[in-house]
Design a protein around this motif. Structure first.
Motif, mmCIF file in Angstrom:
data_model
loop_
_atom_site.group_PDB
_atom_site.id
_atom_site.type_symbol
_atom_site.label_atom_id
_atom_site.label_comp_id
_atom_site.label_asym_id
_atom_site.label_seq_id
_atom_site.Cartn_x
_atom_site.Cartn_y
_atom_site.Cartn_z
ATOM 1 N N ALA A 32 34.232 44.444 35.276
ATOM 2 C CA ALA A 32 35.945 43.325 36.092
ATOM 3 C C ALA A 32 35.181 42.347 36.792
ATOM 4 C CB ALA A 32 36.000 44.692 37.745
ATOM 5 N N MET A 33 36.664 41.303 36.483
ATOM 6 C CA MET A 33 35.665 40.121 36.582
ATOM 7 C C MET A 33 37.258 39.829 38.436
ATOM 8 S SD MET A 33 33.331 38.572 34.426
ATOM 9 C CE MET A 33 33.148 40.022 34.334
ATOM 10 N N PHE A 34 36.046 39.078 39.622
ATOM 11 C CA PHE A 34 37.267 37.989 41.026
ATOM 12 C C PHE A 34 37.283 37.248 41.037
ATOM 13 C CE2 PHE A 34 34.683 42.979 40.730
ATOM 14 C CZ PHE A 34 35.400 43.905 41.313
ATOM 15 N N ASP A 35 38.506 37.198 41.092
ATOM 16 C CA ASP A 35 39.471 36.020 41.480
ATOM 17 C C ASP A 35 38.313 35.250 42.574
ATOM 18 O OD1 ASP A 35 40.883 36.978 42.815
ATOM 19 O OD2 ASP A 35 42.270 35.871 41.916
ATOM 20 N N SER A 36 38.127 36.057 43.202
ATOM 21 C CA SER A 36 37.552 35.816 45.085
ATOM 22 C C SER A 36 36.267 35.729 44.363
ATOM 23 C CB SER A 36 37.412 36.848 45.921
ATOM 24 O OG SER A 36 37.003 38.297 45.526
ATOM 25 N N LYS A 37 35.248 35.955 43.753
ATOM 26 C CA LYS A 37 33.753 34.897 43.143
ATOM 27 C C LYS A 37 33.839 34.558 41.981
ATOM 28 C CE LYS A 37 32.070 40.074 43.680
ATOM 29 N NZ LYS A 37 31.650 41.429 43.082
ATOM 30 N N ASN A 38 32.212 33.962 42.174
ATOM 31 C CA ASN A 38 32.667 32.359 41.605
ATOM 32 C C ASN A 38 31.875 32.844 40.430
ATOM 33 O OD1 ASN A 38 29.138 32.251 41.222
ATOM 34 N ND2 ASN A 38 29.415 31.275 43.345
ATOM 35 N N LEU A 61 20.961 26.220 36.475
ATOM 36 C CA LEU A 61 22.389 25.720 36.853
ATOM 37 C C LEU A 61 22.826 25.947 37.351
ATOM 38 C CD1 LEU A 61 23.533 24.087 33.316
ATOM 39 C CD2 LEU A 61 22.569 22.547 34.897
ATOM 40 N N VAL A 62 22.467 27.215 38.199
ATOM 41 C CA VAL A 62 22.826 28.524 38.559
ATOM 42 C C VAL A 62 23.242 28.020 40.226
ATOM 43 C CG1 VAL A 62 22.531 30.696 40.354
ATOM 44 C CG2 VAL A 62 21.364 30.544 37.896
ATOM 45 N N GLY A 63 22.652 26.740 41.015
ATOM 46 C CA GLY A 63 23.479 26.640 42.013
ATOM 47 C C GLY A 63 24.765 25.723 42.155
ATOM 48 N N THR A 64 24.895 24.943 40.552
ATOM 49 C CA THR A 64 25.580 24.059 40.114
ATOM 50 C C THR A 64 26.934 24.688 40.043
ATOM 51 O OG1 THR A 64 24.650 22.553 39.138
ATOM 52 C CG2 THR A 64 26.369 22.693 38.731
ATOM 53 N N LEU A 65 27.051 25.851 39.177
ATOM 54 C CA LEU A 65 27.846 26.903 38.560
ATOM 55 C C LEU A 65 28.435 27.830 39.991
ATOM 56 C CD1 LEU A 65 27.159 27.638 35.049
ATOM 57 C CD2 LEU A 65 28.547 25.701 35.716
ATOM 58 N N ALA A 164 41.100 34.764 27.012
ATOM 59 C CA ALA A 164 41.708 33.576 27.794
ATOM 60 C C ALA A 164 41.264 33.445 29.482
ATOM 61 C CB ALA A 164 42.175 32.426 27.740
ATOM 62 N N ASP A 165 42.011 32.736 30.222
ATOM 63 C CA ASP A 165 41.643 32.503 32.021
ATOM 64 C C ASP A 165 41.959 34.005 32.441
ATOM 65 O OD1 ASP A 165 43.913 30.497 31.096
ATOM 66 O OD2 ASP A 165 45.555 32.060 31.034
ATOM 67 N N VAL A 166 39.874 33.678 32.281
ATOM 68 C CA VAL A 166 39.324 34.821 33.691
ATOM 69 C C VAL A 166 38.791 33.905 34.766
ATOM 70 C CG1 VAL A 166 37.040 36.320 34.357
ATOM 71 C CG2 VAL A 166 38.025 35.570 31.162
ATOM 72 N N LYS A 167 39.678 34.048 36.216
ATOM 73 C CA LYS A 167 39.860 32.913 37.177
ATOM 74 C C LYS A 167 38.691 33.655 37.930
ATOM 75 C CE LYS A 167 42.137 30.215 39.784
ATOM 76 N NZ LYS A 167 41.565 28.726 39.310
ATOM 77 N N GLN A 168 38.062 32.156 38.384
ATOM 78 C CA GLN A 168 37.379 32.713 39.681
ATOM 79 C C GLN A 168 37.522 31.950 40.704
ATOM 80 O OE1 GLN A 168 33.963 34.003 37.123
ATOM 81 N NE2 GLN A 168 35.784 34.715 36.429
ATOM 82 N N SER A 169 36.428 31.791 41.480
ATOM 83 C CA SER A 169 37.172 31.320 42.400
ATOM 84 C C SER A 169 36.376 30.038 43.118
ATOM 85 C CB SER A 169 35.650 32.122 44.558
ATOM 86 O OG SER A 169 35.059 31.365 43.856
ATOM 87 N N ASN A 170 36.110 29.005 41.815
ATOM 88 C CA ASN A 170 35.487 27.685 41.648
ATOM 89 C C ASN A 170 36.116 27.877 40.205
ATOM 90 O OD1 ASN A 170 33.976 29.510 40.080
ATOM 91 N ND2 ASN A 170 31.878 28.180 41.024
#
Length: 184
Positions: A32-38, A61-65, A164-170
């Motif tokens: 599951a992908m959560f839009d509340s997580k980065n 690049l972990v810190g950046t993403l 497509a469109d796997v929403k993330q907090s960032n």
């Protein structure tokens, strides 16, 4: 009888609302992908993106993403990395190749939150092809055909957005089936 029908309708409506809320983000790599997580918090759970996660760690690049963003990430699957010439991934993951790895990975990242509908509108507005500039300095050619978005890298390699469109907090992730390569 009417009360029974109304209760049945109310229950069906409630279940539909729950299913719709649960279907907000697609499942990626069995997780599951959560839009509340980065982006990183979600990507580490996808069994289809273990190579990408390892590459992001090796490139630092972990810190950046995990940052504020917004970012759009075209996320190649393990199969996409495996399709590269034999030894390419192992070579890129070596510390002495960090700059090259970073260039490859940042050619998959855009400094915007671009949902597929937005990308499709830009493609249409630009007459069938839209240039997408990445944070790595690459220019990807986006096209749309039969409701699917394709990206062509600077070497002519074509990648298809498969999820497509796997929403993330960032930002947002779009899963792709090929690694997009910069001109070197």
């Amino acid at each position: 009888m009417i009360k029974s029908l109304l209760r049945g309708f109310a229950l069906a409506t409630a279940l539909s609302a729950v299913a719709f809320a649960a279907a907000k983000n697609p499942i990626v790599g069995g997780a599951a992908m959560f839009d509340s997580k980065n982006i990183i918090e979600n990507a580490v759970n996808s069994k289809d993106h273990t190579t990408l996660v390892a590459a992001v760690k090796a490139a630092g690049l972990v810190g950046t993403l995990e940052g504020k963003g917004p970012f759009t990430v075209f996320a190649p699957t393990n199969e996409a990395f495996a399709a590269l010439p034999k030894g390419t991934v192992d070579t890129l993951l070596k510390p002495e190749n960090k700059a090259t790895l970073t260039k490859v990975l940042t050619c998959h990242v855009v400094a915007a939150d671009a949902m597929a509908k937005t990308v499709a509108k830009m493609i249409k507005d630009d007459g069938g092809e839209h240039d997408i500039k990445t944070v790595g300095g690459c220019v990807l050619k986006a096209r749309e055909s039969m409701g699917k978005i394709t990206l062509t890298d600077e070497n002519g390699g074509v990648s298809h957005v498969t999820i497509a469109d796997v929403k993330q907090s960032n930002g947002v992730i779009h899963v792709v089936d090929k690694v997009l390569l910069p001109k070197m």
